[in-house]
Design an enzyme around this catalytic site. Structure first.
Site, PDB file in Angstrom:
ATOM      1  N   SER A  52       2.573  -3.948   8.619  1.00 33.60           N
ATOM      2  CA  SER A  52       3.031  -2.569   8.703  1.00 33.60           C
ATOM      3  C   SER A  52       2.046  -1.550   8.146  1.00 33.60           C
ATOM      4  CB  SER A  52       4.365  -2.423   7.970  1.00 33.60           C
ATOM      5  OG  SER A  52       4.236  -2.845   6.632  1.00 33.60           O
ATOM      6  N   HIS A  65       4.952   1.772   2.007  1.00 29.18           N
ATOM      7  CA  HIS A  65       3.744   2.209   2.705  1.00 29.18           C
ATOM      8  C   HIS A  65       3.211   3.499   2.087  1.00 29.18           C
ATOM      9  CE1 HIS A  65       6.521   0.013   5.380  1.00 29.18           C
ATOM     10  NE2 HIS A  65       5.452  -0.744   5.484  1.00 29.18           N
ATOM     11  N   ASP A 117       6.888   5.946   1.616  1.00 32.50           N
ATOM     12  CA  ASP A 117       8.305   5.570   1.766  1.00 32.50           C
ATOM     13  C   ASP A 117       8.746   4.474   0.801  1.00 32.50           C
ATOM     14  OD1 ASP A 117       7.059   3.344   2.786  1.00 32.50           O
ATOM     15  OD2 ASP A 117       7.855   3.529   4.815  1.00 32.50           O
TER      16      ASP A 117
END
Ligand code: NAG
Ligand code: NAG
Length: 374
Positions: free
Chosen positions: A34, A345, A342
């Site tokens: 991610s 990340h 967040d």
């Protein structure tokens, strides 16, 4: 056309990097999770039966630069976007979009991707949910399937085409370790998986080199013990946790550091085996730590260093019932004043800083731009 001009054009096209780095690499291929996903998770999640919920397919994801969500887990661009820009390449598309034009590369990374195949975690009941089948080996399979499309037209076939491309293998490992920690494994037990995880990464790099890759960037693990998400989840467990002087969880960071040390040593062995390859070890750990240690010099208020820009309140501004993208979560006005976007990340500003440090140094061995001018 006069001959002088022909010669200077030839000279320019062979001697790269005098003023611009564009045209140095013909393409960029990236495997990972991610931290560099540009949309594959959203595509896979929608195809899964039953569909997997996604929170990052809406604003404020993408609020910076793009102005709309792109599948990236950030407010804006991620590390490989800045790398593409440096080399005059387009921002990569998610490989699962099946774009007809992959001549400039593709991004195979998917959020949640592991270095060890997902069936290992499911078979051993280490996770209580169905995982997307997105591990490193699966991504290598996608790259192989796509190869005829970006190689066939190239002179010299795939070896020639691979030698002019820049590859990223990683980051990998963070999701593996997260699953193991979440399953209640002790530090000692989590450590015992490091050799296999590193081995899988290094074997992937070797496979690309055997197929003709020359330039491969291998990022290590970030200091996940500083993640606002993990800090929040751990604090509610009411364990007597050991924090370091920044306020990060020491046990989680020790595993990340051990991973990075072992990765360095295994990459060292690979360099000896393939002296013509240029393997770049990219440090994902120290740039984050340097931001957290001196937040003021990065425009981050010290009380915000371990807080997310986008969240739903709490000590770390990370709330499991109002995660960024869910109703109840809001984004800060200026994401560049935060390290974390967040909770897991990072912000575009953090990713830009890391990308620059990998291109120019000091957080890469060797920096990408010195590797190409070597
Ligand atoms: C994942 O995909 C690979 C390649 O298509 C396949 O061989 C493997 O069985 C799949 N694993 C799971 C758990 O679905
Ligand atoms: C945490 O655990 C300790 C010792 O078991 C206990 O005294 C304390 O009340 C607990 N705190 C919370 C917030 O549950």
């Amino acid at each position: 056309m006069d001959l002088t001009l022909v010669f200077s054009l030839l000279f320019l096209s062979c001697f790269h990097g005098a003023s611009s780095d564009s045209r140095y690499f013909t393409s960029l291929f990236t495997l990972g999770d991610s931290y560099i996903d540009v949309g594959n998770f959203v595509i896979m999640a929608a195809r899964a039966v039953p569909a997997v919920p996604v929170w990052h397919d809406k604003l404020p994801y993408g609020m910076t630069f793009f102005g709309h969500p792109t599948g990236r887990l950030s407010d804006g661009r991620v590390i490989v976007d800045f790398i593409a820009e440096q080399f005059g390449l387009p921002l990569l598309q998610a490989s699962l979009l099946n774009s007809p034009d992959v001549s400039k590369g593709a991004n195979f990374a998917v959020g949640g991707a592991t270095a060890i195949d997902v069936d290992f975690y499911e078979r051993n009941n280490l996770v209580q949910f169905k995982l997307l089948n997105n591990s490193l080996s699966v991504q290598l399979g996608w790259l192989k399937e796509l190869k005829p499309y970006f190689c066939s037209a190239t002179k010299g076939g795939c070896r020639g085409c691979f030698s002019k491309a820049l590859f990223f293998v990683g980051e990998f490992g963070v999701n593996d370790y997260n699953f193991l920690w979440s399953a209640g494994k002790t530090e000692h037990e989590v450590m015992s998986y490091v050799p296999e995880i590193v081995e899988n990464i290094v074997r992937a790099v070797e496979r690309l080199i055997k197929e003709g890759a020359v330039y491969v960037v291998v990022p290590g693990n970030p200091p996940n013990g500083c993640s606002p998400t993990i800090l929040t989840l751990r604090s509610s467990l009411n364990q007597t946790e050991k924090y370091d002087n920044i306020g990060c969880l020491s046990d989680i960071n020790r595993v990340a550091m051990y991973h990075n040390v072992m990765l360095r040593s295994e990459i060292g062995a690979l360099r000896e085996k393939y002296p013509r390859a240029r393997i770049i070890l990219a440090d994902f750990y120290k740039p984050i730590i340097s931001m957290l240690q001196n937040p003021d010099s990065f425009g981050v208020a010290s009380q915000d260093a371990l807080r997310t820009c986008c969240g739903g309140g709490g000590v770390y501004n990370w709330n499991p019932s109002a995660i960024c993208g869910m109703p109840g979560a809001t984004a800060c006005k200026d994401p560049s004043a935060f390290v974390s976007w967040d909770g897991v990340h990072y912000t575009e500003a953090t990713y830009r800083y890391i990308a620059k440090a990998w291109l120019y140094g000091p957080f890469a061995d060797p920096p990408i731009l010195s590797a190409i001018r070597h």
